[in-house]
Scaffold this motif. Structure first.
Motif, short mmCIF file in Angstrom:
data_model
loop_
_atom_site.label_atom_id
_atom_site.label_comp_id
_atom_site.label_asym_id
_atom_site.label_seq_id
_atom_site.Cartn_x
_atom_site.Cartn_y
_atom_site.Cartn_z
N ALA A 1 12.51 -37.65 -26.71
CA ALA A 1 13.79 -37.01 -26.98
C ALA A 1 13.78 -36.16 -28.26
N ASP A 2 12.91 -36.50 -29.22
CA ASP A 2 12.89 -35.74 -30.48
C ASP A 2 12.05 -34.46 -30.39
N GLY A 3 11.55 -34.12 -29.19
CA GLY A 3 10.77 -32.90 -29.02
C GLY A 3 9.27 -33.10 -29.18
N THR A 4 8.84 -34.34 -29.42
CA THR A 4 7.40 -34.61 -29.48
C THR A 4 6.90 -34.91 -28.07
N ALA A 5 5.61 -34.71 -27.87
CA ALA A 5 4.99 -35.00 -26.58
C ALA A 5 3.56 -35.44 -26.83
N ILE A 6 3.04 -36.19 -25.89
CA ILE A 6 1.63 -36.57 -25.92
C ILE A 6 1.06 -36.28 -24.54
N LEU A 7 -0.08 -35.61 -24.51
CA LEU A 7 -0.76 -35.26 -23.27
C LEU A 7 -2.08 -36.01 -23.23
N GLN A 8 -2.42 -36.53 -22.08
CA GLN A 8 -3.71 -37.18 -21.93
C GLN A 8 -4.33 -36.70 -20.61
N GLN A 9 -5.56 -36.22 -20.72
CA GLN A 9 -6.27 -35.71 -19.55
C GLN A 9 -7.55 -36.53 -19.37
N LYS A 10 -7.77 -36.96 -18.15
CA LYS A 10 -8.96 -37.76 -17.84
C LYS A 10 -9.70 -37.06 -16.71
N TRP A 11 -10.84 -36.43 -17.06
CA TRP A 11 -11.73 -35.83 -16.07
C TRP A 11 -12.58 -36.94 -15.46
N HIS B 1 4.59 -30.48 -29.38
CA HIS B 1 6.05 -30.41 -29.42
C HIS B 1 6.48 -29.59 -28.22
N TRP B 2 7.62 -29.95 -27.64
CA TRP B 2 8.10 -29.26 -26.45
C TRP B 2 9.51 -28.73 -26.64
N LYS B 3 9.79 -27.66 -25.89
CA LYS B 3 11.14 -27.08 -25.83
C LYS B 3 11.40 -26.69 -24.39
N GLN B 4 12.65 -26.86 -23.98
CA GLN B 4 13.04 -26.45 -22.64
C GLN B 4 14.09 -25.36 -22.76
N THR C 1 3.77 -26.81 -27.38
CA THR C 1 2.97 -26.20 -28.43
C THR C 1 2.16 -27.32 -29.07
N TYR C 2 0.85 -27.20 -29.01
CA TYR C 2 -0.04 -28.26 -29.52
C TYR C 2 0.05 -28.36 -31.04
N ASP C 3 -0.07 -29.58 -31.54
CA ASP C 3 -0.14 -29.83 -32.98
C ASP C 3 -1.58 -29.63 -33.44
N ALA C 4 -1.73 -29.21 -34.67
CA ALA C 4 -3.07 -29.07 -35.25
C ALA C 4 -3.70 -30.46 -35.37
N ALA C 5 -5.02 -30.53 -35.10
CA ALA C 5 -5.74 -31.80 -35.16
C ALA C 5 -7.02 -31.60 -35.96
N GLY C 6 -6.92 -31.80 -37.26
CA GLY C 6 -8.10 -31.65 -38.11
C GLY C 6 -8.60 -30.23 -38.13
N ASP C 7 -9.92 -30.06 -37.97
CA ASP C 7 -10.51 -28.73 -38.02
C ASP C 7 -10.72 -28.13 -36.63
N LYS C 8 -10.21 -28.79 -35.59
CA LYS C 8 -10.35 -28.28 -34.23
C LYS C 8 -9.39 -27.10 -34.02
N LEU D 1 1.09 -24.50 -23.64
CA LEU D 1 1.12 -24.80 -22.21
C LEU D 1 2.56 -24.55 -21.74
N VAL D 2 2.70 -23.65 -20.76
CA VAL D 2 4.04 -23.26 -20.29
C VAL D 2 4.18 -23.65 -18.83
N PHE D 3 5.31 -24.29 -18.51
CA PHE D 3 5.62 -24.72 -17.16
C PHE D 3 6.91 -24.08 -16.68
N THR D 4 7.04 -23.92 -15.36
CA THR D 4 8.35 -23.74 -14.76
C THR D 4 8.76 -25.11 -14.25
#
Length: 160
Positions: free
Chosen positions: A53-63, A74-77, A85-92, A98-101
């Motif tokens: 609800a606060d606009g944060t999100a977590i994505l997990q992908q498993k190949w 963070h997400w906005k609708q 919009t991805y958060d910065a993670a160290g030096d990566k 990522l945009v969805f309809t």
């Protein structure tokens, strides 16, 4: 004449009611979405996203046959468009947003970062297990609880 005026008034009232009630029936983003796909076993993966609800999100992908990848965002609708919009993670390098309809409860990617989510993009995502309410925040999450996604995420403290 009177009947015609009544019909016109009823029609006008019905149109006004339909116009004003549209936002009440618009798609509402629930907390947890998942999808899977791939043409072959080598490129098959599962993508899970939890929207808080606060606009944060977590994505997990498993190949297939690989360790899961986890990103914070963070997400906005805006009406039928959801942008993560991805958060910065160290030096990566930070992936492109990522945009969805969002239509009929399904998230369909329209724009994504190919190195992160593959050249074909993420699969269509639907609500996991029916209505899943949004949690307040997923900012402290380190991974999703894939053994039982109806329970919140895994934090650093819960990995002991």
């Amino acid at each position: 004449m009177r009947l015609l005026l009544r019909l016109r008034a009823i029609t006008t009232f019905a149109l006004l009611l339909a116009t004003l009630s549209y936002p009440l029936h618009a798609d509402k983003l629930n907390g947890f979405y998942s999808g899977s796909g791939g043409f072959s076993q080598d490129v098959h993966r599962v993508l899970l996203i939890e929207f808080a609800a606060d606009g944060t999100a977590i994505l997990q992908q498993k190949w297939h046959d690989k360790d899961p990848q986890t990103w914070h965002a963070h997400w906005k609708q805006d009406k039928k468009q959801v942008t993560l919009t991805y958060d910065a993670a160290g030096d990566k390098p930070v992936p492109e947003p990522l945009v969805f309809t969002f239509k009929h409860g399904t998230l369909t990617a329209t724009s994504w970062d190919a190195p992160t989510l593959g050249v074909l993009g993420p699969p269509k995502l639907t609500t996991f297990g029916g209505k899943t309410p949004q949690v307040t925040s997923v900012a402290s999450c380190q991974a999703l609880n894939t053994t039982d996604p109806t329970k919140n995420c895994i934090t650093w403290d819960s990995r002991r």
